[in-house]
Design a protein around this motif. Structure first.
Motif, PDB file in Angstrom:
ATOM      1  N   UNK A 287       0.645  -1.015   0.566  1.00  0.00           N
ATOM      2  CA  UNK A 287       0.144  -0.003   0.077  1.00  0.00           C
ATOM      3  C   UNK A 287       0.554   1.672   0.039  1.00  0.00           C
ATOM      4  N   UNK A 288       2.090   1.519   0.589  1.00  0.00           N
ATOM      5  CA  UNK A 288       2.696   2.841   0.682  1.00  0.00           C
ATOM      6  C   UNK A 288       3.798   2.872  -0.390  1.00  0.00           C
ATOM      7  N   UNK A 289       4.108   1.544  -0.739  1.00  0.00           N
ATOM      8  CA  UNK A 289       4.205   1.991  -2.485  1.00  0.00           C
ATOM      9  C   UNK A 289       3.833   2.250  -3.896  1.00  0.00           C
ATOM     10  N   UNK A 290       2.557   2.089  -3.442  1.00  0.00           N
ATOM     11  CA  UNK A 290       1.256   3.073  -4.266  1.00  0.00           C
ATOM     12  C   UNK A 290       0.226   1.606  -4.735  1.00  0.00           C
ATOM     13  N   UNK A 291       0.365   0.138  -4.275  1.00  0.00           N
ATOM     14  CA  UNK A 291       0.383  -0.584  -5.149  1.00  0.00           C
ATOM     15  C   UNK A 291      -1.054  -1.271  -3.964  1.00  0.00           C
ATOM     16  N   UNK A 292      -1.077  -2.477  -5.113  1.00  0.00           N
ATOM     17  CA  UNK A 292      -2.233  -3.335  -3.411  1.00  0.00           C
ATOM     18  C   UNK A 292      -1.436  -5.359  -3.505  1.00  0.00           C
ATOM     19  N   UNK A 293      -2.248  -5.372  -2.377  1.00  0.00           N
ATOM     20  CA  UNK A 293      -2.069  -7.393  -2.011  1.00  0.00           C
ATOM     21  C   UNK A 293      -2.968  -7.955  -1.884  1.00  0.00           C
ATOM     22  N   UNK A 294      -3.205  -9.004  -2.335  1.00  0.00           N
ATOM     23  CA  UNK A 294      -4.620  -9.511  -1.767  1.00  0.00           C
ATOM     24  C   UNK A 294      -3.438 -11.443  -1.372  1.00  0.00           C
ATOM     25  N   UNK A 295      -4.555 -11.519  -0.798  1.00  0.00           N
ATOM     26  CA  UNK A 295      -4.120 -13.443  -0.696  1.00  0.00           C
ATOM     27  C   UNK A 295      -4.959 -13.913   0.175  1.00  0.00           C
ATOM     28  N   UNK A 296      -4.547 -15.511  -0.126  1.00  0.00           N
ATOM     29  CA  UNK A 296      -6.024 -16.343   1.071  1.00  0.00           C
ATOM     30  C   UNK A 296      -6.034 -18.070   0.417  1.00  0.00           C
ATOM     31  N   UNK A 297      -6.746 -18.150   0.549  1.00  0.00           N
ATOM     32  CA  UNK A 297      -6.602 -20.269   0.345  1.00  0.00           C
ATOM     33  C   UNK A 297      -7.527 -19.909  -1.016  1.00  0.00           C
ATOM     34  N   UNK A 298      -6.520 -21.047  -1.735  1.00  0.00           N
ATOM     35  CA  UNK A 298      -7.593 -21.761  -3.113  1.00  0.00           C
ATOM     36  C   UNK A 298      -8.469 -22.566  -3.193  1.00  0.00           C
ATOM     37  N   UNK A 299      -9.177 -23.154  -4.444  1.00  0.00           N
ATOM     38  CA  UNK A 299     -10.376 -23.970  -4.329  1.00  0.00           C
ATOM     39  C   UNK A 299      -9.370 -24.993  -4.196  1.00  0.00           C
ATOM     40  N   UNK A 300      -7.672 -25.123  -4.162  1.00  0.00           N
ATOM     41  CA  UNK A 300      -8.107 -26.368  -3.865  1.00  0.00           C
ATOM     42  C   UNK A 300      -6.496 -27.263  -2.991  1.00  0.00           C
ATOM     43  N   UNK A 301      -7.694 -25.786  -2.208  1.00  0.00           N
ATOM     44  CA  UNK A 301      -6.363 -26.039  -0.589  1.00  0.00           C
ATOM     45  C   UNK A 301      -5.389 -25.635  -0.315  1.00  0.00           C
ATOM     46  N   UNK A 302      -5.133 -25.039  -1.444  1.00  0.00           N
ATOM     47  CA  UNK A 302      -3.970 -24.459  -0.931  1.00  0.00           C
ATOM     48  C   UNK A 302      -4.382 -23.165  -0.879  1.00  0.00           C
ATOM     49  N   UNK A 303      -3.016 -22.005  -1.628  1.00  0.00           N
ATOM     50  CA  UNK A 303      -3.282 -20.343  -1.051  1.00  0.00           C
ATOM     51  C   UNK A 303      -2.000 -20.349  -1.790  1.00  0.00           C
ATOM     52  N   UNK A 304      -2.392 -18.312  -2.279  1.00  0.00           N
ATOM     53  CA  UNK A 304      -1.775 -17.927  -2.481  1.00  0.00           C
ATOM     54  C   UNK A 304      -1.707 -16.311  -2.490  1.00  0.00           C
ATOM     55  N   UNK A 305      -0.468 -15.556  -3.202  1.00  0.00           N
ATOM     56  CA  UNK A 305      -0.474 -14.230  -2.686  1.00  0.00           C
ATOM     57  C   UNK A 305       0.070 -13.712  -3.890  1.00  0.00           C
ATOM     58  N   UNK A 306      -1.271 -12.391  -4.238  1.00  0.00           N
ATOM     59  CA  UNK A 306      -0.761 -11.888  -5.525  1.00  0.00           C
ATOM     60  C   UNK A 306      -0.481 -10.725  -5.112  1.00  0.00           C
TER      61      UNK A 306
END
Length: 406
Positions: free
Chosen positions: A380-399
């Motif tokens: 956020x401080x860099x002017x962007x955004x970040x999303x994270x959370x579990x995926x449908x396959x039970x894994x996890x993702x950070x974007x």
């Protein structure tokens, strides 16, 4: 931390805290009216049943029946003041019930109110007084249908039952209040931890940005000094130095925009202010290090020239990938992690780290989530955004997406 700030730490509050409804409210709610009406009707019903028994006795004078009716009605009406003066009302009804059996119903309701709305000491005092005078009423006004012992035992059992019921209700209310207070404290502590994590993340970013900004200003000063001491330098060399000064000043301004508003407060014991700052170009080294640690990591870096990415953006991408790989190593050991980096000038940089669910069961490592909070704050401080959370396959993702000016 003081006891004034946290009143639940006071000894009196720990012993028996005041519960909602212990103090009479100036205005009754709909629920208060319903409860008070039910208490009044219950006391009136018991009083009328007792009055019917007295009236059925032919030896009782009519004037006694009239007096009993008036006194019983007054005792039932007095119950409307039980919220404001529960102890005083109960004590008065204890004395009245010694000579007036019609007030027994109002006495039981008053004792129940004291047990619900007052701590143990006044309940014990009033209850002991009620038990002490219980034998007086059947002695002074005997019931023709039961013996003295039977009336005394029934009276004692009723008083004990009402007091026990009231204390059980109060105990349950105390438990509910305690659980609510505990939940509020947990929410406050979680908010404080999140705020602290954000503050620490800002401090880390401020320190890194300070080092980068100092480096740029040093380069600018060196080239400006060279022009000052070499005024007779060839025009191409002067132009090259001027270009370096212009580029350094432009990048320094960009870094300064990011550091404004971030408080730099170094923590004690840290002496790494001159450490080399990671960039997107060092992402390959991070992946190699993770592979040496036994992780299965695949990198898809579609940025042809990582060195062309702004230093602050590249450093943020590096930190996001680093934290995501650390989380994957802790929470999904053995799973293959995919790291993807795409983007270009004008369209920004997108970094995505994903891992599937672990193939084999393992002992889960508890996590606080502070790392993801810090990454979100950094993006956020860099002017962007970040999303994270579990995926449908039970894994996890950070974007994450970060700006890259054209």
């Amino acid at each position: 931390m003081t006891r004034t700030e946290y009143p639940w730490l006071l000894p009196s509050a720990m012993a028996d805290p005041e519960l909602p409804g212990d103090r009479g409210r100036s205005r009754r709610t709909v629920r208060d009216w319903a409860v008070d009406l039910a208490a009044f009707l219950c006391a009136a019903g018991i009083g009328m049943a007792t009055l019917a028994t007295i009236d059925a006795d032919p030896t009782t004078p009519d004037v006694f029946v009239l007096i009993d009716s008036l006194v019983g009605a007054a005792a039932c009406c007095a119950l409307w003041f039980r919220r404001r003066w529960p102890v005083g009302l109960a004590a008065a009804l204890v004395l009245l019930s010694t000579v007036e059996p019609v007030a027994a119903g109002a006495l039981l309701v008053a004792l129940f109110s004291v047990a619900v709305h007052r701590p143990f000491r006044p309940v014990a005092l009033v209850g002991a007084g009620a038990l002490a005078v219980t034998p007086l009423q059947p002695y002074l006004r005997p019931d023709p249908n039961s013996s003295f012992v039977e009336s005394t035992v029934i009276g004692v059992l009723l008083i004990l039952l009402v007091l026990s019921w009231g204390m059980a209700v109060r105990s349950r209310r105390r438990l509910v209040v305690s659980l609510r207070e505990r939940a509020r404290r947990a929410e406050s502590e979680a908010a404080l931890r999140a705020e602290q994590a954000q503050r620490l993340a800002r401090e880390d970013i401020a320190r890194e940005m300070h080092d980068v900004l100092a480096h740029r200003l040093t380069l600018l000063s060196v080239h400006a000094g060279a022009l000052e001491f070499r005024p007779d330098a060839p025009p191409p060399e002067v132009a090259r130095a001027a270009g370096v000064i212009r580029d350094s000043a432009h990048e320094a301004l960009q870094d300064l925009r990011e550091i404004i508003g971030v408080l730099r407060s170094p923590r004690d014991g840290e002496t790494d202010g001159n450490r080399p700052q990671p960039t997107l170009a060092t992402l390959d080294a991070l992946i190699a290090e993770s592979r040496l640690a036994g992780m299965a990591v695949s990198l898809d870096n579609r940025i042809a020239d990582p060195a062309a990415v702004p230093a602050a953006t590249g450093r943020t991408v590096y930190r996001i990938a680093q934290e995501a790989l650390t989380n994957a190593r802790k929470h999904a050991p053995g799973a293959e992690v995919t790291v993807g980096v795409t983007g270009g000038p004008g369209q920004g940089v997108t970094v995505e780290v994903r891992n599937p669910a672990p193939a084999e069961p393992f002992t889960r490592v508890p996590g606080s989530g502070q790392g993801l909070i810090g990454l979100t704050e950094r993006a956020t401080l860099a002017g962007g955004r970040l999303d994270h959370g579990p995926g449908p396959d039970g894994g996890f993702g950070v974007r994450a997406w970060l700006p890259w000016a054209s």
